[in-house]
Motif scaffolding. Structure first.
Motif, mmCIF file in Angstrom:
data_model
loop_
_atom_site.group_PDB
_atom_site.id
_atom_site.type_symbol
_atom_site.label_atom_id
_atom_site.label_comp_id
_atom_site.label_asym_id
_atom_site.label_seq_id
_atom_site.Cartn_x
_atom_site.Cartn_y
_atom_site.Cartn_z
ATOM 1 N N ARG A 39 0.830 -1.208 0.000
ATOM 2 C CA ARG A 39 0.000 0.000 0.000
ATOM 3 C C ARG A 39 0.864 1.257 0.000
ATOM 4 O O ARG A 39 0.541 2.244 -0.669
ATOM 5 C CB ARG A 39 -0.963 -0.008 1.188
ATOM 6 C CG ARG A 39 -2.061 -1.045 1.034
ATOM 7 C CD ARG A 39 -3.131 -0.938 2.107
ATOM 8 N NE ARG A 39 -4.050 -2.058 2.023
ATOM 9 C CZ ARG A 39 -5.066 -2.156 1.163
ATOM 10 N NH1 ARG A 39 -5.291 -1.179 0.314
ATOM 11 N NH2 ARG A 39 -5.846 -3.214 1.151
ATOM 12 N N ALA A 40 1.964 1.229 0.721
ATOM 13 C CA ALA A 40 2.875 2.378 0.742
ATOM 14 C C ALA A 40 3.492 2.606 -0.633
ATOM 15 O O ALA A 40 3.607 3.751 -1.095
ATOM 16 C CB ALA A 40 3.967 2.165 1.787
ATOM 17 N N LYS A 55 -9.877 3.489 -3.595
ATOM 18 C CA LYS A 55 -9.678 2.388 -2.641
ATOM 19 C C LYS A 55 -9.869 1.033 -3.304
ATOM 20 O O LYS A 55 -9.105 0.094 -3.059
ATOM 21 C CB LYS A 55 -10.659 2.561 -1.471
ATOM 22 C CG LYS A 55 -10.589 1.476 -0.448
ATOM 23 C CD LYS A 55 -9.364 1.615 0.419
ATOM 24 C CE LYS A 55 -9.501 0.653 1.609
ATOM 25 N NZ LYS A 55 -8.291 -0.075 1.849
ATOM 26 N N GLN A 56 -10.865 0.919 -4.168
ATOM 27 C CA GLN A 56 -11.147 -0.344 -4.850
ATOM 28 C C GLN A 56 -9.961 -0.766 -5.726
ATOM 29 O O GLN A 56 -9.587 -1.934 -5.753
ATOM 30 C CB GLN A 56 -12.413 -0.217 -5.696
ATOM 31 C CG GLN A 56 -12.780 -1.473 -6.444
ATOM 32 C CD GLN A 56 -14.025 -1.290 -7.308
ATOM 33 O OE1 GLN A 56 -14.609 -0.214 -7.361
ATOM 34 N NE2 GLN A 56 -14.431 -2.342 -7.976
ATOM 35 N N VAL A 57 -9.370 0.178 -6.440
ATOM 36 C CA VAL A 57 -8.223 -0.114 -7.297
ATOM 37 C C VAL A 57 -7.009 -0.483 -6.440
ATOM 38 O O VAL A 57 -6.292 -1.441 -6.745
ATOM 39 C CB VAL A 57 -7.902 1.078 -8.227
ATOM 40 C CG1 VAL A 57 -6.622 0.844 -8.998
ATOM 41 C CG2 VAL A 57 -9.064 1.330 -9.178
ATOM 42 N N GLU A 58 -6.815 0.262 -5.352
ATOM 43 C CA GLU A 58 -5.707 -0.054 -4.450
ATOM 44 C C GLU A 58 -5.853 -1.473 -3.905
ATOM 45 O O GLU A 58 -4.885 -2.238 -3.871
ATOM 46 C CB GLU A 58 -5.657 0.945 -3.304
ATOM 47 C CG GLU A 58 -4.530 0.677 -2.324
ATOM 48 C CD GLU A 58 -4.510 1.655 -1.173
ATOM 49 O OE1 GLU A 58 -4.195 1.217 -0.053
ATOM 50 O OE2 GLU A 58 -4.803 2.854 -1.378
ATOM 51 N N GLU A 60 -7.397 -3.965 -5.250
ATOM 52 C CA GLU A 60 -7.153 -4.910 -6.342
ATOM 53 C C GLU A 60 -5.651 -5.073 -6.593
ATOM 54 O O GLU A 60 -5.163 -6.185 -6.794
ATOM 55 C CB GLU A 60 -7.847 -4.429 -7.616
ATOM 56 C CG GLU A 60 -7.695 -5.375 -8.783
ATOM 57 C CD GLU A 60 -8.408 -4.866 -10.027
ATOM 58 O OE1 GLU A 60 -7.970 -5.234 -11.119
ATOM 59 O OE2 GLU A 60 -9.385 -4.101 -9.899
ATOM 60 N N ILE A 61 -4.930 -3.972 -6.567
ATOM 61 C CA ILE A 61 -3.477 -4.028 -6.754
ATOM 62 C C ILE A 61 -2.843 -4.849 -5.635
ATOM 63 O O ILE A 61 -2.007 -5.728 -5.888
ATOM 64 C CB ILE A 61 -2.870 -2.608 -6.799
ATOM 65 C CG1 ILE A 61 -3.317 -1.881 -8.073
ATOM 66 C CG2 ILE A 61 -1.346 -2.656 -6.714
ATOM 67 C CD1 ILE A 61 -2.990 -0.402 -8.084
ATOM 68 N N VAL A 62 -3.258 -4.575 -4.410
ATOM 69 C CA VAL A 62 -2.715 -5.315 -3.259
ATOM 70 C C VAL A 62 -3.002 -6.809 -3.390
ATOM 71 O O VAL A 62 -2.104 -7.641 -3.217
ATOM 72 C CB VAL A 62 -3.273 -4.757 -1.933
ATOM 73 C CG1 VAL A 62 -2.906 -5.658 -0.766
ATOM 74 C CG2 VAL A 62 -2.764 -3.345 -1.703
ATOM 75 N N ARG A 63 -4.245 -7.157 -3.712
ATOM 76 C CA ARG A 63 -4.598 -8.575 -3.868
ATOM 77 C C ARG A 63 -3.755 -9.236 -4.958
ATOM 78 O O ARG A 63 -3.266 -10.354 -4.784
ATOM 79 C CB ARG A 63 -6.083 -8.724 -4.218
ATOM 80 C CG ARG A 63 -7.003 -8.712 -3.036
ATOM 81 C CD ARG A 63 -8.403 -9.186 -3.408
ATOM 82 N NE ARG A 63 -8.996 -8.478 -4.537
ATOM 83 C CZ ARG A 63 -9.643 -7.324 -4.446
ATOM 84 N NH1 ARG A 63 -9.789 -6.729 -3.283
ATOM 85 N NH2 ARG A 63 -10.157 -6.757 -5.510
ATOM 86 N N THR A 78 2.754 1.395 -12.277
ATOM 87 C CA THR A 78 2.208 2.556 -12.959
ATOM 88 C C THR A 78 1.097 2.152 -13.908
ATOM 89 O O THR A 78 0.049 2.794 -13.967
ATOM 90 C CB THR A 78 3.308 3.319 -13.727
ATOM 91 O OG1 THR A 78 4.327 3.693 -12.798
ATOM 92 C CG2 THR A 78 2.768 4.557 -14.402
ATOM 93 N N LYS A 79 1.272 1.045 -14.627
ATOM 94 C CA LYS A 79 0.226 0.554 -15.526
ATOM 95 C C LYS A 79 -1.017 0.155 -14.747
ATOM 96 O O LYS A 79 -2.133 0.392 -15.191
ATOM 97 C CB LYS A 79 0.742 -0.653 -16.321
ATOM 98 C CG LYS A 79 1.707 -0.284 -17.413
ATOM 99 C CD LYS A 79 2.222 -1.510 -18.129
ATOM 100 C CE LYS A 79 3.321 -1.142 -19.105
ATOM 101 N NZ LYS A 79 3.932 -2.336 -19.721
ATOM 102 N N MET A 80 -0.821 -0.432 -13.568
ATOM 103 C CA MET A 80 -1.967 -0.848 -12.767
ATOM 104 C C MET A 80 -2.738 0.365 -12.266
ATOM 105 O O MET A 80 -3.961 0.313 -12.144
ATOM 106 C CB MET A 80 -1.496 -1.692 -11.580
ATOM 107 C CG MET A 80 -0.925 -3.033 -11.994
ATOM 108 S SD MET A 80 -0.239 -3.925 -10.598
ATOM 109 C CE MET A 80 -1.690 -4.854 -10.110
ATOM 110 N N ILE A 81 -2.047 1.450 -11.970
ATOM 111 C CA ILE A 81 -2.707 2.657 -11.470
ATOM 112 C C ILE A 81 -3.525 3.317 -12.570
ATOM 113 O O ILE A 81 -4.597 3.846 -12.325
ATOM 114 C CB ILE A 81 -1.673 3.631 -10.873
ATOM 115 C CG1 ILE A 81 -1.143 3.041 -9.574
ATOM 116 C CG2 ILE A 81 -2.263 5.002 -10.649
ATOM 117 C CD1 ILE A 81 -0.006 3.809 -8.977
ATOM 118 N N LYS A 82 -3.032 3.281 -13.797
ATOM 119 C CA LYS A 82 -3.748 3.889 -14.910
ATOM 120 C C LYS A 82 -4.944 3.060 -15.212
ATOM 121 O O LYS A 82 -5.972 3.248 -15.470
ATOM 122 C CB LYS A 82 -2.865 3.989 -16.145
ATOM 123 C CG LYS A 82 -1.758 4.996 -15.970
ATOM 124 C CD LYS A 82 -0.931 5.078 -17.212
ATOM 125 C CE LYS A 82 0.185 6.078 -17.043
ATOM 126 N NZ LYS A 82 1.015 6.197 -18.193
#
Length: 82
Positions: A39-40, A55-58, A60-63, A78-82
């Motif tokens: 998360r950091a 929050k939902q995207v975060e 998903e990235i964490v999972r 960066t691609k995951m954030i976009k």
């Protein structure tokens, strides 16, 4: 030559190269099995990109990272954030 190259990147992105290098360095030693660390890293990457990560995207990235358990590079995150 590197100074000019990096200067051009900073002008185009608005991000200081020292910030990018600090992030890349932190990724090298990050424990991607630890949710807080992930998360950091997501928050730091989003801040550099000037993006707000819902929050939902975060989540998903964490999972995804916890599931795969792989080290990621800045391009992947960066691609995951976009």
């Amino acid at each position: 030559m590197n100074d000019k190259f990096f200067g051009n990147i900073e002008k185009k992105t608005g991000v200081r190269m020292s910030d990018i290098f600090a992030l890349v360095d932190s990724l090298q030693y990050a424990d991607f099995k630890d949710e807080r660390t992930i998360r950091a890293v997501v928050a730091q990457t989003a801040a550099l990109a000037g993006k707000k990560v819902p929050k939902q995207v975060e989540d998903e990235i964490v999972r995804t990272i916890l599931k795969d358990g792989k080290k990621l590079d800045i391009n992947t995150i960066t691609k995951m954030i976009k």
